[in-house]
Enzyme design. Structure first.
Site, PDB file in Angstrom:
ATOM      1  CD  GLU A 176      -0.430 -13.110  -3.391  1.00 44.76           C
ATOM      2  OE1 GLU A 176      -0.722 -14.298  -3.665  1.00 44.76           O
ATOM      3  OE2 GLU A 176       0.002 -12.759  -2.292  1.00 44.76           O
ATOM      4  CG  ASP A 195       7.450  -9.761   0.887  1.00 43.77           C
ATOM      5  OD1 ASP A 195       6.664  -8.796   0.914  1.00 43.77           O
ATOM      6  OD2 ASP A 195       7.639 -10.450  -0.130  1.00 43.77           O
TER       7      ASP A 195
END
Length: 253
Positions: A127, A8
């Site tokens: 997600e 990330d």
């Protein structure tokens, strides 16, 4: 089964959070990518958590630097809102793009990207948060915004629109290092015929074995366990092979 390093990115930094929040700087993403490549990682996944137009050049520069000495497939997600955005990321050296928010808001983007670059390039990023046992809702904006959409229905629709792969992140498990949401993974792998990447939750080898036994997982994305040095890529591969998990054998190449 592929072993993927999930990285990330915020601005120029590799970061890590818990349930996609509480972000902490880890270091230079290019240095980590090179280390993971040298250790035998199968793929690199960059997720740009800033994902604004202003910041996009930073993730592109990271990808360009990575491709200078890292020769495994690279997937980039975050802020890809159009075919043109996807083309820009691919020109920087990425092999695949992962799209979440824009696909939810404009599902035909999945088809447009798949048609332009091939379905193998179009990764649908999902997600997921659990509503109740056996039910999960799709979220966006790093797991903050609800859609009201059932994950299984969205996965099937994304597959029908042309997605070649699904990046399945459990927001509940992400960064906690207490294991994958194996029920979620099993439900999605049963629902779609395309490859599914399990992401969110790996803290030790037992978690990999659990998710592998829960369904037909095509890849496992790891972050916490690698970034904090709990396991190396080599150790993950060696222990997986010892348990009969079908991962790539480095010594046979």
């Amino acid at each position: 089964m592929r072993l993927i390093a999930r990285m990330d990115i915020k601005s120029t930094h590799l970061i890590k959070g818990i349930q996609l929040e509480g972000l902490r700087k880890i270091g230079d993403p290019n240095e980590f990518a090179k280390k993971y490549y040298d250790d035998g990682i199968d793929e690199i996944l960059y997720m740009d958590i800033v994902a604004s137009l202003y910041e996009r050049t930073k993730i592109l520069n990271i990808v360009k630097r990575t491709t200078e000495d890292v020769f495994v497939p690279i997937t980039v997600g975050g802020g890809i809102r159009s075919v043109e955005d996807a083309a820009e990321v691919l020109r920087a050296g990425a092999d695949k793009v992962a799209i979440n928010t824009a696909a939810l808001k404009e599902p035909q983007l999945i088809s447009a990207v798949a048609k332009k670059f091939g379905s193998q390039c179009m990764v649908l990023s999902i997600e997921a948060k659990q509503n109740c046992p056996g039910s999960w809702e799709a979220y966006y904006d790093n797991g903050r915004e609800k859609t009201g959409m059932d994950v299984m229905e969205w996965a099937k629709r994304g597959c029908a629109l042309g997605a070649g792969e699904i990046l399945l992140t459990s927001v509940d498990c992400e960064g906690v290092a207490k294991g994958f949401d194996c029920h979620l993974v099993r439900a999605v792998t049963d629902a779609v015929p395309i490859p599914v990447i399990a992401s969110g939750g790996m803290g030790r080898m037992e978690h990999l074995f659990e998710v592998v036994s829960s369904g037909h997982v095509d890849a496992v994305a790891m972050a916490h366990v690698l970034h904090y040095g709990k396991l190396t890529v080599g150790e993950v591969r060696e222990q997986a092979l010892a348990k009969g998990v079908a991962v790539r054998r480095i010594d046979c190449e």
